[in-house]
Every structure is written in structure tokens, then in C-alpha cells.
Design an enzyme around this catalytic site. Structure first.
Site, PDB file in Angstrom:
ATOM      1  N   GLY A 183      -5.458  -1.658   4.766  1.00  2.00           N
ATOM      2  CA  GLY A 183      -4.181  -1.071   5.154  1.00  2.00           C
ATOM      3  C   GLY A 183      -3.004  -2.024   5.156  1.00  2.00           C
ATOM      4  O   GLY A 183      -2.040  -1.817   5.886  1.00  2.00           O
ATOM      5  N   SER A 184      -3.049  -3.048   4.304  1.00  2.42           N
ATOM      6  CA  SER A 184      -1.882  -3.951   4.292  1.00  2.42           C
ATOM      7  C   SER A 184      -0.656  -3.229   3.723  1.00  2.42           C
ATOM      8  O   SER A 184       0.470  -3.482   4.161  1.00  2.42           O
ATOM      9  CB  SER A 184      -2.179  -5.239   3.527  1.00  2.42           C
ATOM     10  OG  SER A 184      -2.319  -4.997   2.156  1.00  2.42           O
ATOM     11  N   ASN A 185      -0.854  -2.322   2.785  1.00  2.00           N
ATOM     12  CA  ASN A 185       0.302  -1.553   2.279  1.00  2.00           C
ATOM     13  C   ASN A 185       0.796  -0.557   3.321  1.00  2.00           C
ATOM     14  O   ASN A 185       2.000  -0.352   3.469  1.00  2.00           O
ATOM     15  CB  ASN A 185      -0.053  -0.838   0.974  1.00  2.00           C
ATOM     16  CG  ASN A 185       0.007  -1.787  -0.201  1.00  2.00           C
ATOM     17  OD1 ASN A 185       1.082  -2.078  -0.711  1.00  2.00           O
ATOM     18  ND2 ASN A 185      -1.143  -2.300  -0.618  1.00  2.00           N
TER      19      ASN A 185
ATOM     20  N   LYS B 176     -15.236  18.623  -3.330  1.00  4.10           N
ATOM     21  CA  LYS B 176     -13.862  18.114  -3.209  1.00  4.10           C
ATOM     22  C   LYS B 176     -12.903  19.225  -2.787  1.00  4.10           C
ATOM     23  O   LYS B 176     -12.019  19.028  -1.962  1.00  4.10           O
ATOM     24  CB  LYS B 176     -13.427  17.522  -4.552  1.00  4.10           C
ATOM     25  CG  LYS B 176     -12.117  16.738  -4.480  1.00  4.10           C
ATOM     26  CD  LYS B 176     -11.633  16.265  -5.841  1.00  4.10           C
ATOM     27  CE  LYS B 176     -12.471  15.186  -6.450  1.00  4.10           C
ATOM     28  NZ  LYS B 176     -12.155  13.843  -5.924  1.00  4.10           N
TER      29      LYS B 176
ATOM     30  N   MET C 134      -9.464   5.563  -2.109  1.00  8.67           N
ATOM     31  CA  MET C 134     -10.398   5.323  -3.208  1.00  8.67           C
ATOM     32  C   MET C 134     -11.065   6.593  -3.732  1.00  8.67           C
ATOM     33  O   MET C 134     -12.205   6.556  -4.187  1.00  8.67           O
ATOM     34  CB  MET C 134     -11.455   4.292  -2.774  1.00  8.67           C
ATOM     35  CG  MET C 134     -10.870   2.943  -2.378  1.00  8.67           C
ATOM     36  SD  MET C 134      -9.867   2.188  -3.681  1.00  8.67           S
ATOM     37  CE  MET C 134     -11.169   1.669  -4.792  1.00  8.67           C
ATOM     38  N   ARG C 135     -10.342   7.711  -3.663  1.00  8.75           N
ATOM     39  CA  ARG C 135     -10.910   8.954  -4.210  1.00  8.75           C
ATOM     40  C   ARG C 135      -9.948   9.530  -5.226  1.00  8.75           C
ATOM     41  O   ARG C 135      -8.733   9.379  -5.081  1.00  8.75           O
ATOM     42  CB  ARG C 135     -11.087  10.005  -3.108  1.00  8.75           C
ATOM     43  CG  ARG C 135     -12.082   9.614  -2.146  1.00  8.75           C
ATOM     44  CD  ARG C 135     -12.500  10.705  -1.177  1.00  8.75           C
ATOM     45  NE  ARG C 135     -13.669  10.177  -0.546  1.00  8.75           N
ATOM     46  CZ  ARG C 135     -14.899  10.317  -1.022  1.00  8.75           C
ATOM     47  NH1 ARG C 135     -15.143  11.064  -2.075  1.00  8.75           N
ATOM     48  NH2 ARG C 135     -15.909   9.726  -0.435  1.00  8.75           N
TER      49      ARG C 135
ATOM     50  N   ASN D 234       1.253   6.950  -5.849  1.00  9.77           N
ATOM     51  CA  ASN D 234       0.221   5.922  -5.665  1.00  9.77           C
ATOM     52  C   ASN D 234       0.779   4.552  -6.021  1.00  9.77           C
ATOM     53  O   ASN D 234       1.698   4.447  -6.831  1.00  9.77           O
ATOM     54  CB  ASN D 234      -0.961   6.239  -6.594  1.00  9.77           C
ATOM     55  CG  ASN D 234      -2.106   5.256  -6.454  1.00  9.77           C
ATOM     56  OD1 ASN D 234      -2.474   4.870  -5.340  1.00  9.77           O
ATOM     57  ND2 ASN D 234      -2.672   4.832  -7.578  1.00  9.77           N
TER      58      ASN D 234
ATOM     59  N   HIS E   9      -0.607   0.892  -7.582  1.00 12.89           N
ATOM     60  CA  HIS E   9      -1.768   0.348  -8.294  1.00 12.89           C
ATOM     61  C   HIS E   9      -1.490  -1.122  -8.633  1.00 12.89           C
ATOM     62  O   HIS E   9      -0.406  -1.445  -9.134  1.00 12.89           O
ATOM     63  CB  HIS E   9      -2.008   1.166  -9.573  1.00 12.89           C
ATOM     64  CG  HIS E   9      -3.202   0.695 -10.323  1.00 12.89           C
ATOM     65  ND1 HIS E   9      -4.497   0.996  -9.935  1.00 12.89           N
ATOM     66  CD2 HIS E   9      -3.317  -0.100 -11.418  1.00 12.89           C
ATOM     67  CE1 HIS E   9      -5.343   0.421 -10.769  1.00 12.89           C
ATOM     68  NE2 HIS E   9      -4.649  -0.251 -11.677  1.00 12.89           N
TER      69      HIS E   9
HETATM   70  C1  GRF Z   1      -3.788  -2.173  -3.045  1.00  9.07           C
HETATM   71  O1  GRF Z   1      -3.941  -3.257  -3.920  1.00  9.07           O
HETATM   72  C2  GRF Z   1      -3.308  -0.958  -3.805  1.00  9.07           C
HETATM   73  O2  GRF Z   1      -2.520  -1.275  -4.896  1.00  9.07           O
HETATM   74  C3  GRF Z   1      -4.602  -0.354  -4.278  1.00  9.07           C
HETATM   75  O3  GRF Z   1      -5.492  -0.558  -3.213  1.00  9.07           O
HETATM   76  C4  GRF Z   1      -5.131  -1.724  -2.497  1.00  9.07           C
HETATM   77  C5  GRF Z   1      -5.054  -1.375  -1.039  1.00  9.07           C
HETATM   78  O4  GRF Z   1      -4.931  -2.513  -0.226  1.00  9.07           O
HETATM   79  N1  GRF Z   1      -4.403   1.014  -4.672  1.00  9.07           N
HETATM   80  P1  GRF Z   1      -4.532  -2.394   1.290  1.00  9.07           P
HETATM   81  O5  GRF Z   1      -5.599  -1.586   2.000  1.00  9.07           O
HETATM   82  O6  GRF Z   1      -3.184  -1.746   1.372  1.00  9.07           O
HETATM   83  O7  GRF Z   1      -4.502  -3.805   1.796  1.00  9.07           O
END
Ligand code: GRF
Length: 192
Positions: free
Chosen positions: A14-16, A64, A89-90, A106, A108
Site C-alpha cells: 500500500g505504498s501507493n 468473478k 492483483m486481480r 491503474n 503500472h
Molecule cells: C506498484 O508498483 C504498482 O505500480 C503495481 O503494484 C505495486 C503496488 O505497490 N500495480 P504498493 O502496494 O502500492 O506499494
């Protein structure tokens, strides 16, 4: 005027998610965290920000469509207008795609269309390219194939380890995603 509400979907640390929450002038209210991995670090982060969490396990549903129908109901209850995927991750299915048309975004960790799918940073590192990057894009039915909204290049330095490269990519992600979220919301408001 009150801010539009959004849900963040995440499966990992969850760093983002944290970077989004830390943006002081964030143009939306994060009304819900959706997580499909009980025990993921992002759940505690959400609690520390007072963000309601919805944790589910896909294996408890028939398919799903069934768990996405549950998600659509919960997202409507939370009045979420946007879904921001941050390490979810889905693969998003048609139930969510139809309910949130052009409202699922999203991030990426590569310069798409290069290195889609899992472990994009490792893929780029092992391929020996001299640059990769970060992409924010709309979700469609493919894997990291939806229309691109914003991209930033990140150089791969000769002395990089995969870990160093990952750290620099994450720094870019944490700056870019909250900015793009704000731009999208402002843009939508001005379109009326
Ligand atoms: C990030 O690198 C994002 O680009 C990818 O998954 C990762 C999630 O990292 N889709 P975090 O959980 O936000 O640290």
C-alpha cells in the site's frame, strides 16, 4: 462543493495508497479501501487514515462475477464514483467494467506497452533495457492494455540493482499517481 468519492483497490503493502492519502490537496475523498488479501499491509494503513476497508477472499465466491457484484453493491453504498487500482492483483471483469465505465484507473510500474503483467520491474531489469518507467492508464478487459493517461520514463543505470531500480520507480509512482488522480477529477468536473 463536496469532493467526489473514490475507492482504492490494493492487495499489497500500500505504498501507493499511502501516497494518495498523503496528498494534501487530493481532489477526491477516499471512501473505501478494497483488498482481496487478508493480512495485507495496506489494510492497517487504511485503518490508520480512518478509511473504511472491505476485505474479501475471491475463493469464497462462485466466480468473478459473483464477487464483483458484491463489490459493485458496496461501492454504490460508499457512493464511490472512481476506482483507483494500486497494486490490485486481480484482472477486473466485465461486471465492474460495465458499472464503472472509464472510471477505473491503474498504475503500472513500466513504460507500457513494454513489460505488462506481473513483476514488470524484474522483467525490465532482466531484459537489460536502459529505460523503463511508470504508466497510469484506464482499465479495459486486457492485462495492462487500456488507454494510457500519463507516462514517465525511468532510466536504468548501469550500477542499478533490481532493488535500487524498484525504489526509483516507486518514487516516481508516488508522485505521479496522486497528480494524475487530481487531473482526472478536475477534467471531469470541467466537462460538466
Ligand atoms: C506498484 O508498483 C504498482 O505500480 C503495481 O503494484 C505495486 C503496488 O505497490 N500495480 P504498493 O502496494 O502500492 O506499494
Amino acid at each position: 462543493m463536496s469532493k467526489p468519492k473514490a475507492a482504492v483497490f490494493a492487495s499489497g503493502t500500500g505504498s501507493n495508497f499511502q501516497a494518495i492519502m498523503e496528498k494534501s490537496d487530493l481532489a477526491c475523498e477516499v471512501a473505501l479501501l478494497v483488498c482481496d488479501q487478508p493480512g495485507a499491509g495496506v489494510i492497517e494503513k487504511a485503518k490508520s487514515y480512518g478509511v473504511p476497508t472491505l476485505v474479501f477472499q475471491a475463493k469464497e465466491y462462485r466466480d468473478k462475477r459473483e464477487y464483483e457484484e458484491m463489490l459493485v453493491t458496496k461501492l454504490k453504498e460508499a457512493e464511490a464514483a472512481w476506482i483507483f487500482l494500486a497494486g490490485y492483483m486481480r484482472i477486473v471483469g466485465e461486471t465492474l467494467l460495465h458499472a464503472f465505465d472509464k472510471r477505473i484507473v491503474n498504475i503500472h510500474p513500466s513504460y507500457l506497452p513494454g513489460f505488462p503483467g506481473k513483476d514488470a520491474i524484474g522483467q525490465a531489469y532482466r531484459a537489460g533495457v536502459n529505460k523503463t518507467g511508470v504508466t497510469v492508464h484506464y482499465i479495459d478487459e486486457g492485462i495492462d492494455t487500456g488507454p494510457i493517461i500519463a507516462q514517465v520514463e525511468v532510466a536504468v543505470e548501469p550500477e542499478d540493482t533490481e532493488d535500487l531500480l524498484k525504489k526509483r520507480i516507486q518514487q516516481v509512482e508516488h508522485r505521479l499517481y496522486p497528480q494524475v488522480i487530481n487531473q482526472l477529477i478536475e477534467q471531469t468536473k470541467s466537462e460538466g
